[in-house]
Design a protein around this motif. Sequence first.
Motif, mmCIF file in Angstrom:
data_model
loop_
_atom_site.group_PDB
_atom_site.id
_atom_site.type_symbol
_atom_site.label_atom_id
_atom_site.label_comp_id
_atom_site.label_asym_id
_atom_site.label_seq_id
_atom_site.Cartn_x
_atom_site.Cartn_y
_atom_site.Cartn_z
ATOM 1 N N ILE A 1 -31.283 -26.666 -18.905
ATOM 2 C CA ILE A 1 -32.325 -27.252 -19.758
ATOM 3 C C ILE A 1 -33.471 -27.790 -18.911
ATOM 4 O O ILE A 1 -34.655 -27.620 -19.249
ATOM 5 N N VAL A 2 -33.129 -28.422 -17.790
ATOM 6 C CA VAL A 2 -34.158 -28.934 -16.868
ATOM 7 C C VAL A 2 -35.105 -27.814 -16.448
ATOM 8 O O VAL A 2 -36.324 -27.994 -16.394
ATOM 9 N N ASN A 3 -34.534 -26.635 -16.157
ATOM 10 C CA ASN A 3 -35.353 -25.492 -15.757
ATOM 11 C C ASN A 3 -36.398 -25.147 -16.806
ATOM 12 O O ASN A 3 -37.549 -24.837 -16.476
ATOM 13 N N GLN A 4 -36.028 -25.232 -18.074
ATOM 14 C CA GLN A 4 -36.925 -24.796 -19.140
ATOM 15 C C GLN A 4 -37.944 -25.843 -19.567
ATOM 16 O O GLN A 4 -39.076 -25.518 -19.909
ATOM 17 N N ILE A 5 -37.559 -27.115 -19.557
ATOM 18 C CA ILE A 5 -38.489 -28.140 -20.054
ATOM 19 C C ILE A 5 -39.598 -28.449 -19.051
ATOM 20 O O ILE A 5 -40.486 -29.254 -19.332
ATOM 21 N N THR A 6 -39.570 -27.789 -17.893
ATOM 22 C CA THR A 6 -40.737 -27.856 -16.995
ATOM 23 C C THR A 6 -41.952 -27.205 -17.646
ATOM 24 O O THR A 6 -43.089 -27.486 -17.263
ATOM 25 N N GLY A 7 -41.699 -26.272 -18.601
ATOM 26 C CA GLY A 7 -42.791 -25.536 -19.226
ATOM 27 C C GLY A 7 -43.149 -24.261 -18.484
ATOM 28 O O GLY A 7 -44.169 -23.629 -18.780
ATOM 29 N N VAL A 8 -42.278 -23.840 -17.562
ATOM 30 C CA VAL A 8 -42.592 -22.681 -16.729
ATOM 31 C C VAL A 8 -42.888 -21.437 -17.545
ATOM 32 O O VAL A 8 -43.823 -20.679 -17.234
ATOM 33 N N ASN A 9 -42.124 -21.213 -18.602
ATOM 34 C CA ASN A 9 -42.300 -19.945 -19.307
ATOM 35 C C ASN A 9 -43.489 -19.933 -20.256
ATOM 36 O O ASN A 9 -43.884 -18.866 -20.740
ATOM 37 N N SER A 10 -44.074 -21.095 -20.516
ATOM 38 C CA SER A 10 -45.358 -21.087 -21.221
ATOM 39 C C SER A 10 -46.412 -20.420 -20.350
ATOM 40 O O SER A 10 -47.316 -19.743 -20.834
ATOM 41 N N ILE A 11 -46.270 -20.584 -19.023
ATOM 42 C CA ILE A 11 -47.208 -19.965 -18.082
ATOM 43 C C ILE A 11 -46.812 -18.519 -17.799
ATOM 44 O O ILE A 11 -47.665 -17.631 -17.718
ATOM 45 N N ALA B 1 -45.899 -22.914 -7.457
ATOM 46 C CA ALA B 1 -45.418 -23.107 -6.089
ATOM 47 C C ALA B 1 -44.211 -24.042 -6.075
ATOM 48 O O ALA B 1 -43.194 -23.774 -5.422
ATOM 49 N N PHE B 2 -44.301 -25.142 -6.808
ATOM 50 C CA PHE B 2 -43.173 -26.079 -6.897
ATOM 51 C C PHE B 2 -42.032 -25.506 -7.734
ATOM 52 O O PHE B 2 -40.855 -25.681 -7.401
ATOM 53 N N MET B 3 -42.388 -24.828 -8.824
ATOM 54 C CA MET B 3 -41.359 -24.300 -9.728
ATOM 55 C C MET B 3 -40.534 -23.210 -9.049
ATOM 56 O O MET B 3 -39.301 -23.269 -9.018
ATOM 57 N N GLN B 4 -41.203 -22.220 -8.503
ATOM 58 C CA GLN B 4 -40.485 -21.076 -7.950
ATOM 59 C C GLN B 4 -39.969 -21.335 -6.537
ATOM 60 O O GLN B 4 -39.046 -20.657 -6.093
ATOM 61 N N GLY B 5 -40.551 -22.311 -5.852
ATOM 62 C CA GLY B 5 -40.073 -22.636 -4.514
ATOM 63 C C GLY B 5 -38.919 -23.614 -4.504
ATOM 64 O O GLY B 5 -38.122 -23.627 -3.557
ATOM 65 N N CYS B 6 -38.808 -24.435 -5.547
ATOM 66 C CA CYS B 6 -37.787 -25.489 -5.565
ATOM 67 C C CYS B 6 -36.892 -25.432 -6.807
ATOM 68 O O CYS B 6 -35.675 -25.302 -6.700
ATOM 69 N N VAL B 7 -37.484 -25.527 -7.975
ATOM 70 C CA VAL B 7 -36.706 -25.670 -9.209
ATOM 71 C C VAL B 7 -35.930 -24.400 -9.539
ATOM 72 O O VAL B 7 -34.718 -24.442 -9.794
ATOM 73 N N PHE C 1 -27.793 -21.862 -23.253
ATOM 74 C CA PHE C 1 -28.666 -22.987 -23.600
ATOM 75 C C PHE C 1 -30.045 -22.837 -22.956
ATOM 76 O O PHE C 1 -31.061 -23.209 -23.556
ATOM 77 N N LEU C 2 -30.082 -22.296 -21.737
ATOM 78 C CA LEU C 2 -31.370 -22.049 -21.088
ATOM 79 C C LEU C 2 -32.219 -21.115 -21.940
ATOM 80 O O LEU C 2 -33.398 -21.378 -22.188
ATOM 81 N N TRP C 3 -31.622 -20.041 -22.427
ATOM 82 C CA TRP C 3 -32.377 -19.052 -23.190
ATOM 83 C C TRP C 3 -32.718 -19.530 -24.593
ATOM 84 O O TRP C 3 -33.765 -19.163 -25.135
ATOM 85 N N ILE C 4 -31.838 -20.333 -25.204
ATOM 86 C CA ILE C 4 -32.153 -20.869 -26.534
ATOM 87 C C ILE C 4 -33.397 -21.760 -26.449
ATOM 88 O O ILE C 4 -34.304 -21.675 -27.295
ATOM 89 N N LEU C 5 -33.436 -22.613 -25.426
ATOM 90 C CA LEU C 5 -34.607 -23.470 -25.252
ATOM 91 C C LEU C 5 -35.834 -22.626 -24.895
ATOM 92 O O LEU C 5 -36.948 -22.892 -25.367
ATOM 93 N N ASN C 6 -35.614 -21.596 -24.092
ATOM 94 C CA ASN C 6 -36.677 -20.656 -23.753
ATOM 95 C C ASN C 6 -37.229 -19.993 -25.020
ATOM 96 O O ASN C 6 -38.442 -19.841 -25.189
ATOM 97 N N PHE C 7 -36.330 -19.611 -25.928
ATOM 98 C CA PHE C 7 -36.724 -19.009 -27.204
ATOM 99 C C PHE C 7 -37.596 -19.966 -28.023
ATOM 100 O O PHE C 7 -38.637 -19.582 -28.561
ATOM 101 N N ILE C 8 -37.170 -21.219 -28.107
ATOM 102 C CA ILE C 8 -37.916 -22.215 -28.886
ATOM 103 C C ILE C 8 -39.323 -22.394 -28.311
ATOM 104 O O ILE C 8 -40.322 -22.399 -29.039
ATOM 105 N N ILE C 9 -39.391 -22.518 -26.976
ATOM 106 C CA ILE C 9 -40.697 -22.698 -26.321
ATOM 107 C C ILE C 9 -41.556 -21.444 -26.466
ATOM 108 O O ILE C 9 -42.750 -21.517 -26.773
ATOM 109 N N GLY C 10 -40.929 -20.276 -26.269
ATOM 110 C CA GLY C 10 -41.670 -19.018 -26.370
ATOM 111 C C GLY C 10 -42.245 -18.784 -27.756
ATOM 112 O O GLY C 10 -43.351 -18.252 -27.902
ATOM 113 N N PHE C 11 -41.501 -19.190 -28.780
ATOM 114 C CA PHE C 11 -41.976 -19.019 -30.155
ATOM 115 C C PHE C 11 -43.044 -20.049 -30.518
ATOM 116 O O PHE C 11 -44.063 -19.736 -31.144
#
Length: 471
Positions: free
Chosen positions: A265-275, A364-370, A397-407
Motif C-alpha cells: 500500500i505504501v508503494n501505491q499511495i506515493t501517487g507513482v502511477n498517477s505519473i 528519482a526517489f520513487m524508482q531509486g528507493c521506494v 492489495f497493491l493492485w486494488i489500490l492501483n486500480f482505484i487510483i488509476g480509475f
Amino acid sequence: MKEQRNPRSFLQLIMISATFGGLLFGYDTGVINGALPFMARSDQLNLTPVTEGLVTSMLLLGAAFGALLCGKLADRYGRRKMILNLSFLFFLASLGTAFAPNVLTMVIFRFFLGLAVGGASSMVPAFLAEMAPYEKRGRMVTQNELMIVGGQFLAYVFNAILGVAMADTGHVWRYMLILCAIPALILFASMLMVPESPRWLTSKGKKSDALRVLKLIRDEKRAEAEFKEIQAAAVKDSNVEKASIKEFTTPWLRRLLLIGIGVAIVNQITGVNSIMYYGTQILQESGFGTKAALIANIGNGLISVIAVIIGIWLVGRVNRRPILMIGLSGTTTALLFIAIFSIVLDGSAALPYIVLSLTVLFLAFMQGCVGPVTWLVIAEIFPQRLRGLGTGISVFFLWILNFIIGFAFPIMLSSAGLSFTFFIFVALGILAIGFVYKFMPETKGRTLEELEEHFRSIDEHYDSEKSIHEA
C-alpha cells in the motif's frame, strides 16, 4: 542441461529470462500513457474521462486478481510453469487490445492483460528470491524493478516516435499496443531454458532435482550446504497443514502478512502511477502540447531507469528501512512542490518545465528507493510454504489500490485540478512514512530460512513473555 555450467553465468541467464516478465509489466502499464490521447480522439473509442479511467484501470483490476490467483497456483504447480503460462496470456491479450474495435472489447482484453501483469508482478520477484544466494538476493530481485522501468521507458520512447511520426493516423495507438507481443514471445522462449526453483522442488519431495538445480547455480559445497538448510525448513513445513489463508491467523504469520500488505500500500499511495499512467496528461495540464508532452515524458522514463540502477547498487550495501524512508520523504516533498507551484504559477510559461523537473525528481526517489525495496521485501519476508500465497495477497492489495487510483485520477484531474489532487497524495505520503518507521522490519543480510526462523522466534519470545506475565 549440462552440469558443468558456470554457476554465475547460468544464474545471470535465469535472472534475465525471468525479468522479461517485468519488462512486459512495465511496457503494458506504461504504454497507455502515450496511447490515451490518441485513443480519446479515436472515432471507434471516443473516450470520456470516465471511460479513460476505466480502460486504464481495468488492467489494474485484472492485475489484482492475477497476483492473488497466480500466487496460489505457483505454490501448487511451480514458479517456472506459471511464468511460461503468463507469457502466452501476455501475447494473446496484447493482440486483443491492439485490434479492439470498441471500448467494451478493449476493457475485456485489458482485464486479461492485467491478469498476466499481476501474475508476473508476484511470481517473478518470488522466483528470483528463491534462486538467488542471500548476499545477491537484493540485487537479483531488484533487477526485475529495472526491467519494469525499462519497459516503461521503452513504451514512452515508442509512444513519442509513433505519436510524432503518425500523429495524423487515427489508429496510431494500435501500433503502440501491439509492440508488447514481441517481449511476450521472448519471455516464453527464454523460460524454456530455465530450471524450476530448488525450494519449490524440495517442497514437492523432488529432492534430487532440487540438488541438481542448486549445483547449477552454486558452487558444489555451497549447494549441498544450502540444500540441507532448505530440507530442514521443508521438514518443518511438512509437519503443518497444507498452505491456506487460515494459516495467517497465527500471530507471527499475521504480522508478516500485514507488513507485506502495508508495504504494498505504501508503494501505491506515493501517487507513482498517477505519473506513470497519466504523465502525458499531467504535462498537458501544466501547459505542454500533446507532441511536446510525449517527448518530455521520455525524461520520466529515462530517470526511472537511471534511478533503479542506483537503487540496485544501494540495496546491496544499505539496509532496506533507511532506503525506503529516504525515498518516501523525497517523493512526498516533490509532490508537495508540484501542488504548490500549480497554484502559484498557474498560467505561467515556466509551469510546465517546473512540473516536468519535479516529476523527474519524484521518480528519482520513487524508482531509486521506494520501488526496489517494496518488491524485495514482499518477495523475501514470507516462509517458503506460504511465499506464493503471501506474496499474491500482498500484491493483490497493491493492485486494488492501483486500480482505484488509476480509475479516479483522470476524473479528479478534470474536476478538482492538479494541485488539489497532489495535495491528497502528500497527506498519504506522510502516513506511509509513519508506517515504515513503526512497523517495517529490517531483512538485509539473512537467508530466507534465517528470516523465517527470526520471525518465528520473535513470536515465541512474545508468547513466553506473555505467559510469564500472566503467571
